[in-house]
Design a protein around this motif. Structure first.
Motif, PDB file in Angstrom:
ATOM      1  N   UNK A 275      25.011  91.227  64.896  1.00 37.80           N
ATOM      2  CA  UNK A 275      25.671  89.921  64.896  1.00 37.80           C
ATOM      3  C   UNK A 275      27.162  90.180  65.051  1.00 37.80           C
ATOM      4  N   UNK A 276      27.698  90.053  66.289  1.00 40.07           N
ATOM      5  CA  UNK A 276      29.090  90.438  66.527  1.00 40.07           C
ATOM      6  C   UNK A 276      30.119  89.363  66.187  1.00 40.07           C
ATOM      7  N   UNK A 277      29.709  88.258  65.573  1.00 39.45           N
ATOM      8  CA  UNK A 277      30.680  87.233  65.208  1.00 39.45           C
ATOM      9  C   UNK A 277      31.660  87.759  64.152  1.00 39.45           C
ATOM     10  N   UNK A 278      32.901  87.311  64.220  1.00 35.16           N
ATOM     11  CA  UNK A 278      33.923  87.759  63.266  1.00 35.16           C
ATOM     12  C   UNK A 278      33.552  87.402  61.838  1.00 35.16           C
ATOM     13  N   UNK A 279      32.783  86.357  61.674  1.00 35.85           N
ATOM     14  CA  UNK A 279      32.384  85.926  60.329  1.00 35.85           C
ATOM     15  C   UNK A 279      31.279  86.787  59.734  1.00 35.85           C
ATOM     16  N   UNK A 280      30.753  87.732  60.512  1.00 35.81           N
ATOM     17  CA  UNK A 280      29.628  88.558  60.059  1.00 35.81           C
ATOM     18  C   UNK A 280      30.044  90.030  60.034  1.00 35.81           C
ATOM     19  N   UNK A 281      30.585  90.502  58.921  1.00 30.80           N
ATOM     20  CA  UNK A 281      31.062  91.898  58.873  1.00 30.80           C
ATOM     21  C   UNK A 281      29.933  92.907  58.979  1.00 30.80           C
ATOM     22  N   UNK A 282      30.222  94.005  59.655  1.00 26.64           N
ATOM     23  CA  UNK A 282      29.281  95.113  59.761  1.00 26.64           C
ATOM     24  C   UNK A 282      29.116  95.753  58.381  1.00 26.64           C
ATOM     25  N   UNK A 283      27.901  96.153  58.070  1.00 20.09           N
ATOM     26  CA  UNK A 283      27.647  96.806  56.790  1.00 20.09           C
ATOM     27  C   UNK A 283      27.382  95.848  55.651  1.00 20.09           C
ATOM     28  N   UNK A 284      27.165  94.580  55.948  1.00 17.48           N
ATOM     29  CA  UNK A 284      26.823  93.599  54.917  1.00 17.48           C
ATOM     30  C   UNK A 284      25.439  93.043  55.168  1.00 17.48           C
ATOM     31  N   UNK A 285      24.776  92.671  54.095  1.00 13.17           N
ATOM     32  CA  UNK A 285      23.468  92.035  54.212  1.00 13.17           C
ATOM     33  C   UNK A 285      23.639  90.518  54.247  1.00 13.17           C
ATOM     34  N   UNK A 286      22.693  89.871  54.917  1.00 12.83           N
ATOM     35  CA  UNK A 286      22.704  88.425  55.072  1.00 12.83           C
ATOM     36  C   UNK A 286      21.303  87.880  54.831  1.00 12.83           C
ATOM     37  N   UNK A 287      21.242  86.651  54.404  1.00  9.85           N
ATOM     38  CA  UNK A 287      20.003  85.892  54.392  1.00  9.85           C
ATOM     39  C   UNK A 287      20.336  84.487  54.874  1.00  9.85           C
ATOM     40  N   UNK A 288      19.321  83.729  55.194  1.00 11.42           N
ATOM     41  CA  UNK A 288      19.504  82.374  55.710  1.00 11.42           C
ATOM     42  C   UNK A 288      18.777  81.422  54.780  1.00 11.42           C
ATOM     43  N   UNK A 289      19.445  80.374  54.389  1.00 12.72           N
ATOM     44  CA  UNK A 289      18.880  79.405  53.452  1.00 12.72           C
ATOM     45  C   UNK A 289      17.591  78.796  54.009  1.00 12.72           C
ATOM     46  N   UNK A 290      16.564  78.749  53.163  1.00 12.58           N
ATOM     47  CA  UNK A 290      15.267  78.153  53.504  1.00 12.58           C
ATOM     48  C   UNK A 290      14.613  78.818  54.712  1.00 12.58           C
TER      49      UNK A 290
END
Length: 453
Positions: A275-290
């Motif tokens: 995810x190359x968006x600036x709001x998505x730092x490399x080396x971080x985990x993400x989840x999506x609501x619902x």
């Protein structure tokens, strides 16, 4: 001049005028190239006109490392690619243990349980958001598609962990598993109707809502059983191997069958995304609501990484003898009749005399891309330690490409692949430790929550 007059004048200034329309038409007609393209595209598909034949004819479909010696599967008129890709990954080890060349787990069995679990997941999300207005953005997102066919890697793992697996013979395909539209139409109406009624019961408390939820789930159970059949609780498993030797395991539950024939440690796999968006730092985990299908299962979690790492880990896995599940935006720069992907396959800029300048981050931000399909890497062509092209097992049958196995140039991987499932043990230490961080929660409508179909 009144404020209303100002608005009227501004609206007029933004409208298309006859002079502008005349100018656009003149600009089009004055360029012979435009007329040439008009003649070509009105008589032929635009992809035939835009095709860069140098790229198409320059693609060699051979690879230095090829794993597949089995038949491609066919999801037909359904959005079960993520499920097919997951089961295709697992069937490799199962076939080896069984001593057979071709083997398939029942996709219909997993579809039944995904639909039923997902109905429950949706209704719980409705209960959780029932204090919000029906036009709240999250509620509207939930109602927009309460039970589609698409899914994610973690959702596949959750189903196998809870419900096990069965061979295709124990729950074969039905007309509705191969063409899900009519079944989904009924399910979506029932679930939206159930959402309406659950919201009306909100004042009575969660207990009352869950009592009513049981009625909705009863209707969902009937629809699924009518369309897909009844998932077996036990089945007799016996088979003949390639050497014509007969085997019988006896009566097994789906959990026992999965424990015997799933040869990969699914709990060890993690989902890496690019995810190359600036709001998505490399080396971080993400989840999506619902985002999910099984209530109380581990959440869908991504670890954002650089594209070069995704390529290297996928290459290493294939070279090491293991196919790789991945998700991508499948329809971009795709030639379906020959089964080829390349980032420069079509020169649309030359056809339209218009620039196409969005990079991957821009396309995500402006809703021009998302993950749409999941498949399996079954081969890679390695030159000087780097991947040059990839061999892909699709789930669209044997009629296209090399009997259902496609070729992806590495340029396409970088632009249009979004995620891969790899073993946690393969990650660099700094990324492995990042998996222990609490994930950043993205809103339900974020494009990284897209489901592969």
């Amino acid at each position: 001049m009144t404020k209303g007059s100002d608005r009227d004048r501004q609206a007029t200034g933004g409208s298309l005028t006859p002079d502008q329309l005349d100018l656009f038409e003149k600009e089009f007609s004055d360029r012979p190239a435009n007329r040439l393209m008009q003649n070509a595209v009105t008589q032929s598909p635009v992809d035939d006109v835009a095709l860069d034949r140098r790229i198409l004819t320059g693609i060699d479909h051979s690879v230095s490392h090829q794993l597949d010696d089995w038949k491609a599967t066919n999801q037909k008129q359904s959005g079960r690619c993520w499920m097919f890709a997951g089961l295709n990954l697992l069937r490799v080890g199962a076939a080896r243990k069984l001593g057979v060349k071709d083997f398939e787990f029942s996709q219909n069995y997993l579809l039944w349980w995904d639909k039923f679990e997902r109905a429950n997941y949706f209704l719980e999300a409705v209960i959780d958001t029932s204090d919000r207005d029906v036009d709240d953005r999250t509620v509207a997102h939930l109602l927009a598609d309460p039970i589609g066919d698409g899914g994610q890697w973690n959702m596949f793992v959750a189903l196998v962990a809870k419900h096990g697996l069965v061979p295709k013979s124990a729950m074969p395909e039905t007309d509705s598993s191969s063409a899900t539209r009519a079944m989904n139409r009924a399910l979506k109406t029932l679930l939206r109707q159930g959402a309406r009624d659950l919201r009306r019961h909100a004042a009575q408390g969660v207990g009352a809502q869950r009592e009513f939820k049981r009625e909705v789930l009863g209707a969902v159970h009937r629809v699924l059983s009518i369309h897909l059949g009844t998932p077996p609780r036990r089945f007799l498993w016996q088979w003949q191997d390639e050497a014509k030797v007969f085997h019988r395991d006896g009566w097994l539950t789906p959990a026992e069958f999965a424990a015997s024939y799933v040869q990969l440690p699914l709990d060890d796999y993690v989902c890496l995304v690019h995810d190359p968006r600036e709001s998505s730092p490399v080396g971080r985990t993400f989840t999506v609501e619902y985002l999910g299908n099984v209530v109380d299962a581990p959440p869908v979690v991504y670890l954002n990484a650089r594209m070069e790492l995704l390529k290297r880990l996928a290459m290493d896995a294939v070279v090491g003898g293991e196919p790789v599940w991945f998700g991508c935006d499948v329809a971009k720069m795709m030639r379906a009749d020959v089964g080829v992907w390349d980032a420069g396959l079509f020169d649309y800029a030359a056809v339209y005399d218009a620039p196409f300048t969005m990079d991957k981050a821009d396309r995500l931000l402006h809703h021009d891309t998302r993950m749409t399909h999941a498949m399996l890497f079954t081969g890679v062509d390695v030159v000087d330690g780097r991947p040059r092209r990839w061999r892909v097992e699709n789930s669209w049958g044997e009629e296209k490409a090399d009997k259902g196995f496609w070729t992806m140039n590495d340029s396409w991987f970088g632009e249009h692949v979004f995620e891969i499932a790899v073993r946690r043990s393969a990650l660099p230490p700094e990324l492995a430790s990042a998996l222990d961080q609490p994930p950043i929660v993205l809103p339900a409508w974020d494009p990284m929550g897209a489901l592969a179909e």
